[in-house]
Design a protein around this motif. Structure first.
Motif, PDB file in Angstrom:
ATOM      1  N   ASN A 139      33.014  37.774 -16.703  1.00 41.16           N
ATOM      2  CA  ASN A 139      33.025  37.062 -15.336  1.00 41.16           C
ATOM      3  C   ASN A 139      32.006  35.829 -15.443  1.00 41.16           C
ATOM      4  OD1 ASN A 139      34.764  38.935 -13.574  1.00 41.16           O
ATOM      5  ND2 ASN A 139      33.206  40.121 -14.775  1.00 41.16           N
ATOM      6  N   PRO A 140      32.348  34.663 -15.860  1.00 45.23           N
ATOM      7  CA  PRO A 140      31.296  33.587 -16.094  1.00 45.23           C
ATOM      8  C   PRO A 140      30.759  33.285 -14.917  1.00 45.23           C
ATOM      9  CG  PRO A 140      33.503  33.243 -17.475  1.00 45.23           C
ATOM     10  CD  PRO A 140      33.754  34.238 -16.486  1.00 45.23           C
ATOM     11  N   GLU A 141      29.586  32.871 -14.857  1.00 45.24           N
ATOM     12  CA  GLU A 141      28.811  32.293 -14.109  1.00 45.24           C
ATOM     13  C   GLU A 141      29.683  31.068 -12.973  1.00 45.24           C
ATOM     14  OE1 GLU A 141      24.088  31.377 -12.848  1.00 45.24           O
ATOM     15  OE2 GLU A 141      24.748  30.842 -14.768  1.00 45.24           O
ATOM     16  N   GLN A 142      29.992  30.043 -13.932  1.00 46.75           N
ATOM     17  CA  GLN A 142      30.349  29.073 -12.908  1.00 46.75           C
ATOM     18  C   GLN A 142      31.715  29.475 -12.373  1.00 46.75           C
ATOM     19  OE1 GLN A 142      28.753  25.969 -12.630  1.00 46.75           O
ATOM     20  NE2 GLN A 142      30.107  25.883 -10.908  1.00 46.75           N
ATOM     21  N   GLN A 143      32.450  30.263 -12.829  1.00 42.80           N
ATOM     22  CA  GLN A 143      33.636  30.949 -12.411  1.00 42.80           C
ATOM     23  C   GLN A 143      33.301  31.586 -10.973  1.00 42.80           C
ATOM     24  OE1 GLN A 143      36.713  32.655 -14.697  1.00 42.80           O
ATOM     25  NE2 GLN A 143      36.515  34.484 -13.397  1.00 42.80           N
ATOM     26  N   GLU A 144      32.058  32.388 -10.960  1.00 46.77           N
ATOM     27  CA  GLU A 144      31.729  33.143  -9.560  1.00 46.77           C
ATOM     28  C   GLU A 144      31.263  31.941  -8.718  1.00 46.77           C
ATOM     29  OE1 GLU A 144      30.490  36.659  -9.119  1.00 46.77           O
ATOM     30  OE2 GLU A 144      32.720  36.648  -9.927  1.00 46.77           O
ATOM     31  N   LYS A 145      30.444  31.095  -9.078  1.00 44.61           N
ATOM     32  CA  LYS A 145      30.145  29.818  -8.164  1.00 44.61           C
ATOM     33  C   LYS A 145      31.269  29.205  -7.442  1.00 44.61           C
ATOM     34  CE  LYS A 145      25.470  29.338  -9.997  1.00 44.61           C
ATOM     35  NZ  LYS A 145      24.400  28.348 -10.711  1.00 44.61           N
ATOM     36  N   ASP A 146      32.161  28.779  -8.266  1.00 46.54           N
ATOM     37  CA  ASP A 146      33.374  28.084  -7.828  1.00 46.54           C
ATOM     38  C   ASP A 146      34.325  28.972  -6.804  1.00 46.54           C
ATOM     39  OD1 ASP A 146      32.767  26.021  -9.421  1.00 46.54           O
ATOM     40  OD2 ASP A 146      33.960  26.530 -10.873  1.00 46.54           O
ATOM     41  N   LEU A 147      34.380  30.331  -6.879  1.00 46.03           N
ATOM     42  CA  LEU A 147      35.031  31.074  -6.158  1.00 46.03           C
ATOM     43  C   LEU A 147      34.231  31.056  -4.711  1.00 46.03           C
ATOM     44  CD1 LEU A 147      37.309  33.094  -5.914  1.00 46.03           C
ATOM     45  CD2 LEU A 147      35.760  34.999  -6.676  1.00 46.03           C
ATOM     46  N   LEU A 148      32.930  31.156  -4.842  1.00 45.40           N
ATOM     47  CA  LEU A 148      32.252  31.407  -3.560  1.00 45.40           C
ATOM     48  C   LEU A 148      31.839  30.100  -3.001  1.00 45.40           C
ATOM     49  CD1 LEU A 148      29.632  34.193  -5.064  1.00 45.40           C
ATOM     50  CD2 LEU A 148      31.672  34.569  -3.435  1.00 45.40           C
ATOM     51  N   GLY A 149      32.008  28.857  -3.652  1.00 44.07           N
ATOM     52  CA  GLY A 149      31.548  27.754  -2.957  1.00 44.07           C
ATOM     53  C   GLY A 149      30.301  27.481  -3.075  1.00 44.07           C
ATOM     54  N   VAL A 150      29.456  27.954  -3.922  1.00 42.18           N
ATOM     55  CA  VAL A 150      27.760  27.535  -4.192  1.00 42.18           C
ATOM     56  C   VAL A 150      27.441  27.202  -5.201  1.00 42.18           C
ATOM     57  CG1 VAL A 150      27.739  29.618  -2.304  1.00 42.18           C
ATOM     58  CG2 VAL A 150      27.302  30.079  -4.851  1.00 42.18           C
ATOM     59  N   GLY A 151      26.316  26.547  -5.319  1.00 43.77           N
ATOM     60  CA  GLY A 151      25.841  25.892  -6.527  1.00 43.77           C
ATOM     61  C   GLY A 151      24.714  26.640  -6.989  1.00 43.77           C
ATOM     62  N   ARG A 152      24.193  27.585  -6.513  1.00 46.13           N
ATOM     63  CA  ARG A 152      22.952  28.061  -6.823  1.00 46.13           C
ATOM     64  C   ARG A 152      22.947  29.676  -6.111  1.00 46.13           C
ATOM     65  NH1 ARG A 152      18.036  24.272  -5.247  1.00 46.13           N
ATOM     66  NH2 ARG A 152      19.817  22.598  -5.726  1.00 46.13           N
ATOM     67  N   TRP A 153      21.923  30.424  -6.838  1.00 45.79           N
ATOM     68  CA  TRP A 153      21.569  31.841  -6.377  1.00 45.79           C
ATOM     69  C   TRP A 153      20.356  31.736  -5.694  1.00 45.79           C
ATOM     70  CZ3 TRP A 153      26.307  33.516  -6.930  1.00 45.79           C
ATOM     71  CH2 TRP A 153      26.865  33.253  -7.915  1.00 45.79           C
ATOM     72  N   ILE A 154      19.853  32.617  -4.930  1.00 43.15           N
ATOM     73  CA  ILE A 154      18.827  32.705  -4.207  1.00 43.15           C
ATOM     74  C   ILE A 154      17.635  32.539  -5.123  1.00 43.15           C
ATOM     75  CG2 ILE A 154      17.192  34.630  -3.268  1.00 43.15           C
ATOM     76  CD1 ILE A 154      19.253  35.572  -1.890  1.00 43.15           C
ATOM     77  N   ASP A 155      16.495  31.751  -4.660  1.00 42.27           N
ATOM     78  CA  ASP A 155      15.450  31.364  -5.538  1.00 42.27           C
ATOM     79  C   ASP A 155      15.917  30.887  -6.953  1.00 42.27           C
ATOM     80  OD1 ASP A 155      13.862  32.387  -3.505  1.00 42.27           O
ATOM     81  OD2 ASP A 155      13.796  34.423  -4.410  1.00 42.27           O
ATOM     82  N   ASP A 156      17.139  30.334  -7.204  1.00 39.52           N
ATOM     83  CA  ASP A 156      17.386  29.819  -8.234  1.00 39.52           C
ATOM     84  C   ASP A 156      17.490  30.614  -9.303  1.00 39.52           C
ATOM     85  OD1 ASP A 156      18.379  27.089  -7.569  1.00 39.52           O
ATOM     86  OD2 ASP A 156      16.064  26.727  -7.414  1.00 39.52           O
ATOM     87  N   GLU A 157      17.807  31.922  -9.103  1.00 41.13           N
ATOM     88  CA  GLU A 157      17.492  33.021 -10.185  1.00 41.13           C
ATOM     89  C   GLU A 157      18.649  32.835 -11.255  1.00 41.13           C
ATOM     90  OE1 GLU A 157      16.015  36.725  -7.433  1.00 41.13           O
ATOM     91  OE2 GLU A 157      18.297  36.438  -7.502  1.00 41.13           O
ATOM     92  N   PRO A 158      18.188  33.392 -12.196  1.00 37.84           N
ATOM     93  CA  PRO A 158      19.352  33.470 -13.509  1.00 37.84           C
ATOM     94  C   PRO A 158      20.495  34.299 -13.073  1.00 37.84           C
ATOM     95  CG  PRO A 158      17.141  33.780 -14.239  1.00 37.84           C
ATOM     96  CD  PRO A 158      16.977  33.848 -12.837  1.00 37.84           C
ATOM     97  N   TYR A 159      21.648  33.951 -13.635  1.00 37.22           N
ATOM     98  CA  TYR A 159      22.880  34.904 -13.484  1.00 37.22           C
ATOM     99  C   TYR A 159      22.722  36.230 -13.390  1.00 37.22           C
ATOM    100  CZ  TYR A 159      27.988  35.958 -13.340  1.00 37.22           C
ATOM    101  OH  TYR A 159      29.138  36.289 -13.125  1.00 37.22           O
ATOM    102  N   ILE A 160      22.168  36.793 -14.406  1.00 37.10           N
ATOM    103  CA  ILE A 160      21.831  38.180 -14.495  1.00 37.10           C
ATOM    104  C   ILE A 160      20.993  38.729 -13.368  1.00 37.10           C
ATOM    105  CG2 ILE A 160      21.234  40.156 -16.131  1.00 37.10           C
ATOM    106  CD1 ILE A 160      23.794  38.995 -16.986  1.00 37.10           C
ATOM    107  N   THR A 161      19.857  38.120 -13.149  1.00 37.65           N
ATOM    108  CA  THR A 161      19.219  38.408 -12.166  1.00 37.65           C
ATOM    109  C   THR A 161      19.928  38.769 -10.702  1.00 37.65           C
ATOM    110  OG1 THR A 161      17.253  37.473 -13.436  1.00 37.65           O
ATOM    111  CG2 THR A 161      16.956  38.092 -10.942  1.00 37.65           C
TER     112      THR A 161
END
Length: 503
Positions: A305-327
């Motif tokens: 489940n690639p990170e960019q695919q997840e972000k595109d699905l959710l409509g966001v550009g970053r995670w909380i605190d700019d955390e790495p995908y696995i975190t």
């Protein structure tokens, strides 16, 4: 017409290919032919069901929805089905005795979320067929994927087995509720009925049909789900005489307290200054950390489940605190949350209006992880507010339940692995679903049963406008309705096989 031909061609390819799963499904080609013949009737049955929305929050079609669910069960071959009254919306209990050695539990929800037709591109209760770019032909309507589409595919599967002159490889015990979308307020009352409890106790576990196939054809296995508690915080004339009974002129704010500010102050104590970490006293004392195996599963799942695919699905550009995908994924599956769903106070129309509100309300939800409980969370919330002097903040819990988890080696999970491996379907295993369903009712005492989700269908837009369920897939690796139906057929036979091996 092109989509219809494509569906028939896919069915023919499935029938002619030597699928490994077919070796465990007697006369699979014949059953597949029946599923194909029933296609139009199954689609119409789904459309008819969508046309009758049961919405517990609005008290809409609450008796009618249960009666309709009962009729669907009987039409699918359950020998008996009955309405189970509760203090809220009634449930349905049904059994199908196939004379098999194994009995499988089945959980349905027949209710759906609210909707605003103005936000939809097609009417939410018509079940219109809409071409979706890159996916195929979909059916659009409230409840299409959550959960009426997957549930209808399962009913179609057991219909097809029986219409082909076969007996099911397992007996079935069905419980269906009409309050899942308000956090299953009274579902524990259903399972407490001796007849229902005793029937479920004979099962090897309980599963809910779901749409868990990804866009590339991969599948997901989940070993549990977070719990959920829905509640409201209210401040106003109904909770204290220091607030007005109704909206009054805003000039009075110099001498009368505003309940909206008071509510904001109370809400601010529930999370840390970062705006997301729960700060309720004692909140984390029973939170069980991820195991090494669970972290391994999360890392393996991230590859599918690639990170960019997840972000595109959710409509966001970053995670909380700019955390790495696995975190971010570890947080997603392991962290309890305190979320504000909505805030209501005073005037919200066009322009301004000089009022001091008489009432302010926040709608919130908790997501709970092992080993938290609903009662613990509610008790800690109330104690937290009381300690800070918020005795004028009214807490109303509308529903909820704790988290659930099932062993990776249980029959239900082993059967999914076996089916995917025989069919050559890539899959990942998630420690738990970050969403919620009341599996703890089965998973916890007194039943202590495995509880899981299974489904090889696809859809999207749950709780949102333009909710959809895939009917005819443009991608041979992704299941449309008929292929999803056959996946349930195969699953029942594999469950029977795995059950015979024992736990």
């Amino acid at each position: 017409m092109a989509i219809r031909i494509s569906r028939v061609l896919v069915a023919a390819l499935l029938a002619s290919s030597a699928l490994p799963a077919a070796a465990q499904t007697p006369d699979r080609d014949q059953i597949l032919g029946t599923v194909t013949q029933q296609h139009d009737a199954t689609v119409q049955a789904l459309r008819d069901w969508i046309a009758l929305p049961t919405i517990a929050a609005e008290k809409r079609n609450t008796p009618e929805g249960a009666e309709y669910m009962k009729k669907l069960a009987l039409d699918a071959g359950f020998q008996q089905a009955k309405i189970i009254p509760t203090d809220g919306v009634p449930a349905v209990f049904a059994t199908l005795d196939a004379g098999a050695d194994t009995t499988l539990g089945l959980y349905f929800m027949y209710d759906v979320k609210q909707f605003d037709p103005a936000e939809w591109d097609s009417p939410p209760l018509e079940g219109q067929m809409v071409e979706r770019e890159g996916e195929g032909m979909t059916l659009v309507g409230r409840g299409a994927v959550n959960q009426k589409g997957p549930e209808m595919a399962f009913l179609a599967a057991i219909k097809a087995i029986q219409a082909s002159g076969k007996k099911l490889p397992v007996n079935l015990v069905l419980v269906a509720e009409g309050e899942e979308e308000v956090a299953s307020t009274h579902f524990d009352q259903v399972v407490a009925v001796p007849e229902v409890r005793d029937a479920l106790a004979k099962t090897i576990g309980v599963f809910i049909p779901s749409a868990a196939q990804s866009k590339d054809g991969g599948a997901n296995i989940t070993l549990g789900a977070k719990g959920a508690v829905e509640f409201q915080l209210v401040v106003g004339g109904e909770t204290s005489d220091k607030y007005p009974k109704t909206d009054i002129h805003s000039s009075n704010h110099s001498r009368i307290e505003n309940p909206a500010w008071r509510l904001v102050k109370a809400l601010d104590t529930l999370v840390a200054d970062d705006g997301h970490t729960p700060a309720i006293d004692g909140w984390f004392e029973n939170v069980r950390p991820l195991t090494d195996r669970q972290k391994q599963l999360i890392a393996e799942g991230a590859k599918m489940n690639p990170e960019q695919q997840e972000k595109d699905l959710l409509g966001v550009g970053r995670w909380i605190d700019d955390e790495p995908y696995i975190t971010s994924l570890e947080r997603y599956y392991s962290q309890p949350t305190v979320n504000i769903q909505g805030l209501i106070a005073g005037y919200t129309g066009t322009g301004g209006k000089t009022v001091l509100p008489g009432r302010a309300e926040a709608k919130l939800e908790f997501r709970l992880v092992p080993a938290m409980t609903k009662d613990e969370a509610v008790t800690k919330l109330k104690a937290h507010l009381d300690k800070r002097g918020f005795d004028d903040v009214q807490v109303t819990v509308s529903g909820g339940y704790g988290p659930n988890e099932t062993d990776e080696d249980s029959v239900l999970i082993r059967a999914q692995k076996t089916l995917f491996e025989r069919s050559g379907i890539p899959y990942s295993i998630r420690p738990r679903n970050a969403g919620s369903w009341p599996g703890v009712i089965f998973n916890g005492p007194p039943l202590n049963l495995p509880a899981s989700q299974f489904g090889l269908s696809r859809g999207g837009g749950a709780h949102a406008p333009n909710e959809w369920f895939l009917i005819d897939s443009a991608n041979p690796k992704v299941n449309g309705l008929d292929e999803a139906t056959m996946a349930y057929v195969d699953y029942l036979y594999v469950v029977s096989e795995e059950a015979a091996k024992g736990e």
